[in-house]
Scaffold this motif. Structure first.
Motif, short mmCIF file in Angstrom:
data_model
loop_
_atom_site.label_atom_id
_atom_site.label_comp_id
_atom_site.label_asym_id
_atom_site.label_seq_id
_atom_site.Cartn_x
_atom_site.Cartn_y
_atom_site.Cartn_z
N GLU A 346 36.48 32.21 32.79
CA GLU A 346 37.79 32.13 32.32
C GLU A 346 38.56 30.88 33.01
O GLU A 346 38.71 30.77 33.94
CB GLU A 346 38.52 33.35 32.89
N GLY A 371 48.95 30.91 36.55
CA GLY A 371 47.97 30.13 37.25
C GLY A 371 48.78 29.57 38.55
O GLY A 371 48.25 28.64 39.20
N TYR A 383 39.40 28.29 46.83
CA TYR A 383 38.51 27.97 45.94
C TYR A 383 38.26 26.47 45.62
O TYR A 383 39.38 25.87 46.07
CB TYR A 383 38.92 28.71 44.78
N1 LIG Z 1 40.05 36.37 41.59
C1 LIG Z 1 40.26 36.44 40.28
N2 LIG Z 1 39.26 36.43 39.47
C2 LIG Z 1 39.41 36.15 37.99
N3 LIG Z 1 40.48 35.69 37.65
C3 LIG Z 1 41.57 35.76 38.20
C4 LIG Z 1 41.55 36.05 39.92
N4 LIG Z 1 42.65 35.76 40.08
C5 LIG Z 1 43.55 35.58 39.25
N5 LIG Z 1 42.93 35.46 38.02
C6 LIG Z 1 43.26 35.18 36.40
O1 LIG Z 1 43.93 33.82 36.72
C7 LIG Z 1 45.11 33.91 35.99
C8 LIG Z 1 46.14 33.34 36.86
O2 LIG Z 1 46.49 34.24 37.88
P1 LIG Z 1 47.63 33.76 39.16
O3 LIG Z 1 47.26 34.74 40.26
O4 LIG Z 1 47.57 32.32 39.51
O5 LIG Z 1 48.92 33.80 38.35
P2 LIG Z 1 50.48 33.59 38.90
O6 LIG Z 1 50.91 32.27 38.03
O7 LIG Z 1 50.46 33.37 40.21
O8 LIG Z 1 50.83 35.02 38.37
P3 LIG Z 1 52.35 35.74 39.07
O9 LIG Z 1 53.39 35.21 38.73
O10 LIG Z 1 52.06 36.94 38.42
O11 LIG Z 1 51.92 35.67 40.36
C9 LIG Z 1 45.31 35.29 35.45
O12 LIG Z 1 45.06 35.28 34.20
C10 LIG Z 1 44.50 36.20 36.22
O13 LIG Z 1 44.09 37.07 35.45
#
Ligand SMILES: Nc1ncnc2c1ncn2[C@@H]1O[C@H](COP(=O)(O)OP(=O)(O)OP(=O)(O)O)[C@@H](O)[C@H]1O
Ligand SMILES: [Mg+2]
Length: 581
Positions: A346, A371, A383
């Motif tokens: 993904e 993200g 990561y």
């Molecule tokens: N450990 C993981 N394994 C697989 N996919 C992940 C993981 N962590 C996050 N994702 C995916 O990566 C994408 C981005 O996640 P992220 O946590 O960076 O979002 P964000 O912008 O911080 O969201 P929010 O505002 O809700 O915190 C999402 O689609 C999530 O499903």
């Protein structure tokens, strides 16, 4: 495999273990004395009427029994002590290993599984050292000694009796083969059961809130029942073979009386010799019976050892760089160069490029799942990016010393975790030597001092596991204070004030202004008010930077940022009047 592995732990105790085995050897030897003495009582004292020998024979029997008991006590103690030593060392190694493992590992492994390995599986390993090892040796030596003695006493009868033992051996091996997979199944199921319980306890608030107790009980019962079934299945294999092995052992008795009786009657064996044989019967029987149990426990050990080894062999993907570029301090300039990242298949981030200098504040805004957190996780190397590179002070972070990198960054993460410790302990987590004034200063900056002071025990208040007893906003502010106290070169605030009311948030941000001066700060926020003063705002959507600039520039673009702004503040004029007012 498992044996080689456990040997590396036992080796330091090699000498004392050897002493233990020698003691086993001696006591096994002494166990041969009494049957002989019984035979002598019959042949010499009763048949030949040499009554004066009786007292010496009895004395010998009492003394060997005493020495045997002392010897047995000594080696049991030795093996128990060694097992506890090994147990402690393996526990330590697992714990240390867990410290080195990265986010990826914890994403994939359930806490309950890891706990099961640290408890149930470890116990099976310990039991092997404490009990199985000497029991195998004890039974083997007793068996060999007894067979030898029997041959010396009366070879034909001995041959007849020993002929039965390979049959037992055959069934014992069959048993071992069939029972092994059942042990693996039991260990697997135990892990699953553990996970259900662990998640139920951690998530008890959710369970209660949704009134899902019944569902949880059902879920537990399913796993609990499966665990019972797996154990029963194992016992069934076991009980299929046990009667056979037992029957074979008992047939020894019948064989001895039958053939021995004939030999005595036709005069080729004395009655005393038959008594001696009878005395040795347990020495043949016991090991045959024990073979089953010992195989059982050894299989259990192998199944568990493989689980523990698996954990010890897990390698972090992010490894500290051996020949890292040496630096004393990180200034904090951060450059993303066409960075891309995906969790597995993904794709989460694509072609991210920007530069932030020390003293600058970079804000990241965007819809949930865009993200944002992932992007900041890459800076800490939780990561590694899958495309492009991230440079700090001009060095690729993969070439930097991981410890220095992480020590130079402080982050208040989105999901706050507090240890079951005092508030002070939690704030000072990153700086154990911090003075009281420093801790209070950090709390003040984070807007936490006020509410902490209202607690009866102030900074010494214990926050429970996961910070029970604090509101979401209070936990966030303690986590913020923890990050601020570290005085890092790079500060990361991931949605840190989301649960704090806007007024408090505003106060926190204005008091932090001076703090930010020499640091590179990253702020993720959903409220325009927390990002509008940033030197650069990145608008992230579906893993890409769609807009980039200062507050004014972004408003002028009339894109995503502008529409969020409109939503949060109505129209521009009312925002201005709010600001002025
Ligand atoms: N450990 C993981 N394994 C697989 N996919 C992940 C993981 N962590 C996050 N994702 C995916 O990566 C994408 C981005 O996640 P992220 O946590 O960076 O979002 P964000 O912008 O911080 O969201 P929010 O505002 O809700 O915190 C999402 O689609 C999530 O499903
Ligand atoms: Mg996030």
């Amino acid at each position: 495999m498992s044996f080689k592995w456990i040997w590396t732990y036992i080796r330091p105790y090699g000498l004392i273990m050897l002493l233990g085995l020698v003691l086993v050897l001696i006591t096994s030897g002494l166990a041969m004395v009494n049957p002989f003495m019984s035979g002598m009582i019959v042949d010499k004292v009763i048949e030949a009427s040499q009554t004066h020998l009786l007292w010496s024979i009895i004395a010998v029997m009492v003394i060997t029994t005493l020495v045997k008991s002392v010897g047995r006590y000594a080696y049991q103690l030795i093996f128990e002590t060694v097992s506890q030593g090994v147990f402690k060392k393996i526990r330590e190694d697992i714990y240390n290993k867990i410290q080195t493992l990265d986010f990826d590992f914890f994403n994939k492994n359930r806490t309950g599984d890891i706990m099961a390995k640290m408890t149930g599986d470890m116990e099976a390993v310990r039991h092997f050292i404490a009990w199985v090892i000497y029991m195998v040796f004890e039974n083997a030596t007793i068996f060999i000694f007894a067979v030898t003695m029997l041959f010396i006493t009366n070879a034909p009868l001995a041959l007849f009796m020993v002929a039965i033992t390979p049959v037992t051996g055959f069934f014992a091996v069959r048993l071992a083969k069939e029972v092994k997979p059942t042990f693996f199944a039991i260990r697997e199921q135990f892990s699953r059961l553990n996970t259900v319980v662990q998640e139920n306890i951690s998530g008890n608030r959710v369970v209660k809130a949704f009134a899902k107790e019944g569902y949880e009980i059902e879920k537990f019962e399913r796993e609990n029942e499966a665990y019972r079934e797996k154990n029963v299945a194992s016992a069934q294999v076991w009980s299929k073979f046990l009667p056979i092995i037992d029957a074979l052992a008992s047939s020894l008795m019948v064989a001895m009386i039958l053939v021995g009786g004939i030999l005595v009657i036709n005069g080729s064996m004395s009655l005393g010799e038959l008594v001696t044989f009878n005395g040795f019967l347990w020495a043949l029987n016991n090991p045959m019976r024990m073979v089953g149990w010992l195989i059982n426990d050894t299989q259990r050990f192998v199944a568990s050892a493989e689980k523990v080894m698996g954990l010890l062999e897990s390698e972090p993907k992010i490894t500290p760089n051996e020949d890292a570029v040496q630096k004393d301090r990180i200034r904090g300039s951060v450059e993303f160069c066409h960075v891309g990242f995906s969790y597995g298949d993904e794709k989460v981030l694509e072609d991210i490029s920007f530069t932030a200098e020390p003293g600058q504040t970079v804000a990241i805004i965007g819809p949930t799942g865009a993200g944002k957190s992932t992007l900041l996780n890459l800076i800490c190397r939780f990561y590694d990016c899958t495309e492009g590179a991230i440079y700090i002070d001009g060095t690729d972070i993969r070439q930097m010393d991981l410890k220095l990198l992480r020590e130079s960054i402080a982050s208040a993460m989105q999901d706050v975790f507090l240890f079951s410790d005092t508030i002070e302990g939690n704030i000072a987590y990153g700086v154990p030597g911090a003075t009281e004034e420093q801790i209070q200063w950090a709390a003040q900056m984070a807007g936490a001092h006020e509410f902490i002071s209202t607690f009866e025990e102030g900074y010494d208040t214990i926050v429970g596991e996961r910070g029970v007893g604090l509101s979401g906003g209070q936990k966030q502010r303690i986590a913020l204070a923890r990050a601020l106290l570290k005085n890092p070169s790079i500060l990361i605030l991931d949605d840190t004030t989301s649960s704090v009311d806007s007024e408090t948030e505003h106060r926190i941000h204005s008091s932090l202004k001076s703090y930010y001066r020499d640091k590179t700060t990253f702020i993720i926020a959903h409220r325009i008010s927390s990002v509008k003063n940033a030197d650069m705002i990145l608008v992230l959507d579906e893993g890409r930077i769609i807009e980039q600039g200062t507050h004014d520039e972004l408003l002028a673009q009339k894109g995503y940022y502008y529409s969020v702004f409109q939503n949060q503040f109505g129209d521009f004029d009312s925002f201005i009047s709010k600001e002025v007012g």
